[in-house]
Design an enzyme around this catalytic site. Sequence first.
Site, PDB file in Angstrom:
ATOM      1  N   TYR A   1      39.173  29.945  39.350  1.00  0.00           N
ATOM      2  CA  TYR A   1      38.083  29.256  38.656  1.00  0.00           C
ATOM      3  C   TYR A   1      38.215  29.556  37.162  1.00  0.00           C
ATOM      4  CZ  TYR A   1      34.064  26.260  39.080  1.00  0.00           C
ATOM      5  OH  TYR A   1      33.238  25.162  39.020  1.00  0.00           O
TER       6      TYR A   1
ATOM      7  N   HIS B   1      38.829  29.765  33.163  1.00  0.00           N
ATOM      8  CA  HIS B   1      38.137  29.266  31.979  1.00  0.00           C
ATOM      9  C   HIS B   1      38.914  29.718  30.743  1.00  0.00           C
ATOM     10  CE1 HIS B   1      36.725  33.371  31.726  1.00  0.00           C
ATOM     11  NE2 HIS B   1      36.214  33.263  32.946  1.00  0.00           N
TER      12      HIS B   1
ATOM     13  N   HIS C   1      40.431  33.256  30.628  1.00  0.00           N
ATOM     14  CA  HIS C   1      41.733  33.400  31.307  1.00  0.00           C
ATOM     15  C   HIS C   1      42.836  32.728  30.483  1.00  0.00           C
ATOM     16  CE1 HIS C   1      38.886  33.302  34.879  1.00  0.00           C
ATOM     17  NE2 HIS C   1      39.499  34.454  35.056  1.00  0.00           N
TER      18      HIS C   1
ATOM     19  N   GLN D   1      37.335  43.955  46.815  1.00  0.00           N
ATOM     20  CA  GLN D   1      36.556  44.437  45.665  1.00  0.00           C
ATOM     21  C   GLN D   1      35.101  43.939  45.668  1.00  0.00           C
ATOM     22  OE1 GLN D   1      39.432  42.451  42.921  1.00  0.00           O
ATOM     23  NE2 GLN D   1      37.634  42.007  41.682  1.00  0.00           N
TER      24      GLN D   1
ATOM     25  N   GLY E   1      41.184  40.975  30.273  1.00  0.00           N
ATOM     26  CA  GLY E   1      40.166  40.692  29.264  1.00  0.00           C
ATOM     27  C   GLY E   1      39.266  41.898  29.018  1.00  0.00           C
TER      28      GLY E   1
HETATM   29  O1  PAF Z   1      39.310  40.572  36.815  1.00  0.00           O
HETATM   30  C1  PAF Z   1      39.544  39.984  37.898  1.00  0.00           C
HETATM   31  O2  PAF Z   1      39.487  38.762  37.997  1.00  0.00           O
HETATM   32  C2  PAF Z   1      39.902  40.807  39.122  1.00  0.00           C
HETATM   33  O3  PAF Z   1      39.186  42.002  39.163  1.00  0.00           O
HETATM   34  C3  PAF Z   1      41.407  41.076  39.249  1.00  0.00           C
HETATM   35  C4  PAF Z   1      41.931  41.936  38.108  1.00  0.00           C
HETATM   36  C5  PAF Z   1      42.157  39.764  39.293  1.00  0.00           C
HETATM   37  C6  PAF Z   1      41.691  41.828  40.549  1.00  0.00           C
HETATM   38  O4  PAF Z   1      41.295  41.106  41.663  1.00  0.00           O
END
Ligand code: PAF
Length: 281
Positions: free
Chosen positions: A32, A34, A37, A61, A147
């Site tokens: 998703y 943006h 990223h 997570q 980020g």
């Molecule tokens: O920051 C994220 O989007 C996630 O925590 C990551 C680093 C891709 C790990 O799943």
Amino acid sequence: MQIITTVKEIRTLVKEWKRQGQTIGFVPTMGYLHEGHASLMKAARKECDKVVASIFVNPMQFGVNEDLDSYPRDLEADAKLCEAIGVDLIFHPEVEEMYAEGFCSFVDMNGLTKELCGKSRPIHFRGVCTVVSKLFNIVTPDRAYFGQKDAQQLAVIRRMVKDLNMDIEIIGCPIIREEDGLAKSSRNTYLNDEERKAALILSQTIRLGEQLIKDGVLNTKELITAMKENIAKEPMAKIDYVEAVSMDTIEKVDKIEGMVLVAMAVYIGKTRLIDNFIIEA
Ligand code: PAF
């Protein structure tokens, strides 16, 4: 640009790139995508011969009552954005590809995760460290880009790479904001119009905190109280935490001294948003 779903395929490709002496930049994401990223991918594009992005919503997570099932997904739009930036390869595995039956090995951390998001999301960083370690082992990048919006995550990854002697340079990139100040996040999509307006309290409070420090408020208790009082003015906001911690150890500090991370997590309705600033004094 290729989209690859298996570890075997990506290993074959990466081996060939390495044989040719190409450097690899890696941007791990949960999709998703943006402009936040995009800024990481653009930095990787500038600095590396090949750019790999992973798109994987990592179940490990997310806590039990968190937004794993509703986490936004749009592979088609993500692929377009990656293609436009010049990403060479998207790694988009299924959960079973990453966590085969019987999976029971984890990467965890004792320090750096006691405060901030680690406190309110107790299993979060174990999941992040485990999946990022796996992704690093699969992609074997020279550089990986994260980020600063997830400042604690960035500190945790840097520490993990150092502690476990991973031969990867970790690059932190600045927070990207909407024109009105809201930090870009995939979770902003959960906000309705009213909540979107209310969410501005985060960036306003970040600016207030920065200004207070400029004006000489170096006592963190005073600073945090003023920031919390400001957030309390927004009826739709519910504070998870506002804290000032050392950038190295992610432990609370009494004074703004050295590199300090001032970070917050605030619920706007059901949506938990984070924001922060780093100050050196
Ligand atoms: O920051 C994220 O989007 C996630 O925590 C990551 C680093 C891709 C790990 O799943």
